[in-house]
Design an enzyme around this catalytic site. Structure first.
Site, mmCIF file in Angstrom:
data_model
loop_
_atom_site.group_PDB
_atom_site.id
_atom_site.type_symbol
_atom_site.label_atom_id
_atom_site.label_comp_id
_atom_site.label_asym_id
_atom_site.label_seq_id
_atom_site.Cartn_x
_atom_site.Cartn_y
_atom_site.Cartn_z
ATOM 1 N N GLU A 288 0.905 -1.053 -0.160
ATOM 2 C CA GLU A 288 -0.056 0.058 -0.075
ATOM 3 C C GLU A 288 0.704 1.184 -0.044
ATOM 4 O OE1 GLU A 288 -1.882 -0.778 3.702
ATOM 5 O OE2 GLU A 288 -3.315 -1.749 2.914
ATOM 6 N N PRO A 289 1.622 1.480 -0.985
ATOM 7 C CA PRO A 289 2.367 2.586 -0.879
ATOM 8 C C PRO A 289 1.653 3.963 -1.243
ATOM 9 C CG PRO A 289 2.858 1.407 -3.069
ATOM 10 C CD PRO A 289 1.794 0.700 -2.259
ATOM 11 N N GLY A 290 1.781 4.956 -0.430
ATOM 12 C CA GLY A 290 1.311 6.067 -0.494
ATOM 13 C C GLY A 290 2.299 7.384 -1.143
ATOM 14 N N CYS A 359 -0.929 32.796 11.625
ATOM 15 C CA CYS A 359 -0.944 33.692 12.751
ATOM 16 C C CYS A 359 -0.581 32.754 13.626
ATOM 17 C CB CYS A 359 -1.997 34.311 13.007
ATOM 18 S SG CYS A 359 -1.736 35.491 14.427
ATOM 19 N N GLU A 360 0.778 32.012 13.619
ATOM 20 C CA GLU A 360 1.347 30.849 14.202
ATOM 21 C C GLU A 360 3.066 31.010 14.178
ATOM 22 O OE1 GLU A 360 -0.975 28.707 15.252
ATOM 23 O OE2 GLU A 360 0.222 27.376 16.206
HETATM 24 C C1 LIG Z 1 -2.171 1.150 6.831
HETATM 25 C C2 LIG Z 1 -1.415 1.937 5.978
HETATM 26 N N1 LIG Z 1 -1.022 1.692 4.798
HETATM 27 C C3 LIG Z 1 -0.520 2.734 3.826
HETATM 28 C C4 LIG Z 1 0.115 3.773 4.157
HETATM 29 C C5 LIG Z 1 0.902 4.432 3.435
HETATM 30 O O1 LIG Z 1 2.123 4.890 3.951
HETATM 31 P P1 LIG Z 1 3.168 5.647 2.919
HETATM 32 O O2 LIG Z 1 2.590 6.829 2.612
HETATM 33 O O3 LIG Z 1 4.165 5.742 3.981
HETATM 34 O O4 LIG Z 1 3.562 4.626 1.985
HETATM 35 C C6 LIG Z 1 -0.203 3.966 5.647
HETATM 36 C C7 LIG Z 1 0.373 5.209 6.237
HETATM 37 O O5 LIG Z 1 1.561 5.368 6.899
HETATM 38 C C8 LIG Z 1 -0.792 3.195 6.632
HETATM 39 O O6 LIG Z 1 -1.231 3.559 7.793
#
Ligand SMILES: Cc1ncc(COP(=O)(O)O)c(C=O)c1O
Ligand SMILES: N[C@@H](CCCC[NH3+])C(=O)O
EC number: 4.1.1.20
Length: 432
Positions: A288-290, A359-360
């Site tokens: 699950e890469p984001g 404003c921080e």
């Molecule tokens: C369950 C799960 N899958 C996937 C991700 C995506 O992570 P990343 O963007 O570091 O690949 C995350 C976030 O950390 C997550 O909590």
């Protein structure tokens, strides 16, 4: 990783072949600009990595990193699956016409509405996180006379801290079922008793922005110890192992990410070896890469405004955005790199911090940056802002959200409008 930015003969930064000063002029700032070719290249690195090794896999884009209809359309075109964690992310997927059988739903507190939406749309898989959810899911599946595929999210007691790993006993995490204290096994037994939940396998996620592979290897070994045990005691074989996301990217020169394919190779090698060692079926591998799909594909453009010089202390320049479009420096002390896009090749002589306009005091993008001589109206380009920038943006100080542009094949396309002030007050009701 491939560089998607260059400097043209006007001394301007380009992205995907387009002069960014033109984009700033056309769409205004702050502006997120994504190089779609780079998104596709990142997606392909993962997808083809598995294909070349002939390993059945799903690469699910973690849409929390950046979710929009256009983005999900690109993910769909690249054959990715999708990780959603809320009704909002699922709704976006539905609107993008994303294949529902490739959608996986996460969440540590999935609501009845979320689960019902997932069931109604027949999504590919629910990643079950806690005991309350098992009960809720059972009730809802019964009520709607449906069944669903699921993974069990476990915490293997391994936590990645970017450059190293710690083994924690009973992991102190709000997510998932602990392996060490037996809660994962209890959840497994509960789920197996229910014929409406088809347990496809296990899920774990050990952290984010990880530059090494050891943590993944350690997690895989933990998961296989468990699977071997459950096979022996319950005759269970997993069809799927999901190792989550967390693959690191370059934000600054100090970061040394691995090639995306090398994560795939390590996961495949370790899972194959472990399955062989324990004489278990080789499960499908899901990830699950984001960040690794979108992080290095975007820059944010800002216009420089005011300047403050405190002799012997620090110089500040301020830009027209800040923590509202990039909370990461304030929240995680995250580091970025940036240049003046309209003076991209000019000699850098001016040491400065870059402040946002909220404003921080903590609203800072960079604390220490070397730039050419800066003037109001200059365009600052901050690199690697594609993940968790727009998606974590806020309306603090009632700043409208920035616009998002995609560039590909020499063309630019607006894919998220800049919010108007009217948009900002759209939910306000009068009290007169
Ligand atoms: C369950 C799960 N899958 C996937 C991700 C995506 O992570 P990343 O963007 O570091 O690949 C995350 C976030 O950390 C997550 O909590
Ligand atoms: N939002 C975080 C990562 C957390 C991902 C979700 N588990 C970041 O910007 O780095």
């Amino acid at each position: 990783m491939k560089q998607h930015v260059e400097i043209n003969d006007l001394d301007h930064l380009t992205i995907g072949g387009i002069d960014v000063t033109y984009l700033a002029e056309k769409y205004g700032t702050p502006l997120f600009v994504y190089d779609v070719e780079q998104i596709r290249a990142n997606a392909k690195a993962f997808v083809n990595g598995f294909k070349e090794l002939n390993i059945p896999a799903q690469v699910a884009y973690a849409s929390k990193a950046f979710s929009s209809i256009a983005m999900l359309q690109v993910a769909k075109q690249e054959g990715l699956s999708l990780d959603v964690v809320s009704q909002g992310e699922l709704y976006t997927a539905i609107q993008a016409d994303f294949p529902m059988d490739k959608v996986h739903m996460h969440g540590n507190n999935k609501s009845v509405a979320e689960l019902e939406m997932a069931i109604e749309h027949n999504i590919g898989c629910i990643v079950i996180d806690n005991f309350h959810e098992i009960q809720l899911l059972e009730e809802l599946l019964q009520k709607h006379d449906r069944s669903i595929h699921a993974l069990l999210r476990v915490t293997p007691g391994i936590e990645a801290h970017t450059h190293d790993y710690i083994l924690t006993g009973n992991e102190d995490s709000k997510f998932g079922f602990d392996l060490a204290n037996g809660q994962a096994e209890e959840a497994f037994k509960q789920i197996k008793r229910n014929s409406r939940i088809q347990l496809k396998g296990l899920h774990c996620h050990i952290g984010s922005q990880i530059f090494e592979t050891d943590g993944f290897v350690m997690a895989i070994r933990r998961l296989f110890e468990t699977l071997a045990n459950w096979h022996e005691r319950y005759g269970y074989q997993a069809d799927v192992l999901n190792l989550g996301g967390g693959f690191g990217i370059r934000y600054t020169k100090e970061d040394e990410p691995l090639a995306l394919e090398s994560y795939v190779e390590v996961l495949v090698k370790e899972i194959t070896e472990q399955a062989h060692y324990y004489k278990l079926n080789s499960p499908e591998i899901w990830i699950e890469p984001g960040r690794a799909i979108v992080g290095n594909t975007a820059i944010t453009l800002y216009t420089v405004g005011s300047k403050k010089e405190i002799p012997n202390v620090r110089n500040y320049i301020a830009i027209d955005g800040g923590m509202t479009d990039n909370i990461r420096p304030a929240l995680y002390q995250a580091k970025y790199d940036a240049i003046l896009a309209n003076k991209a090749a000019r000699e850098k002589t001016y040491q400065t911090a870059v402040a946002g306009k909220c404003c921080e005091s903590g609203d800072m993008l960079l604390w220490d940056l070397l730039l050419p001589e800066v003037e109001p109206g200059d365009i600052l380009a901050v690199f690697s802002t594609g993940a968790y920038g727009y998606s974590m943006s806020s309306h603090y100080n009632r700043f409208p959200k920035a616009a998002v542009v995609f560039v590909e094949n020499g063309h630019d396309k607006l894919v998220m409008r800049r919010e108007s002030y009217q948009d900002l007050i759209r939910n306000d009701l009068s009290y007169e």
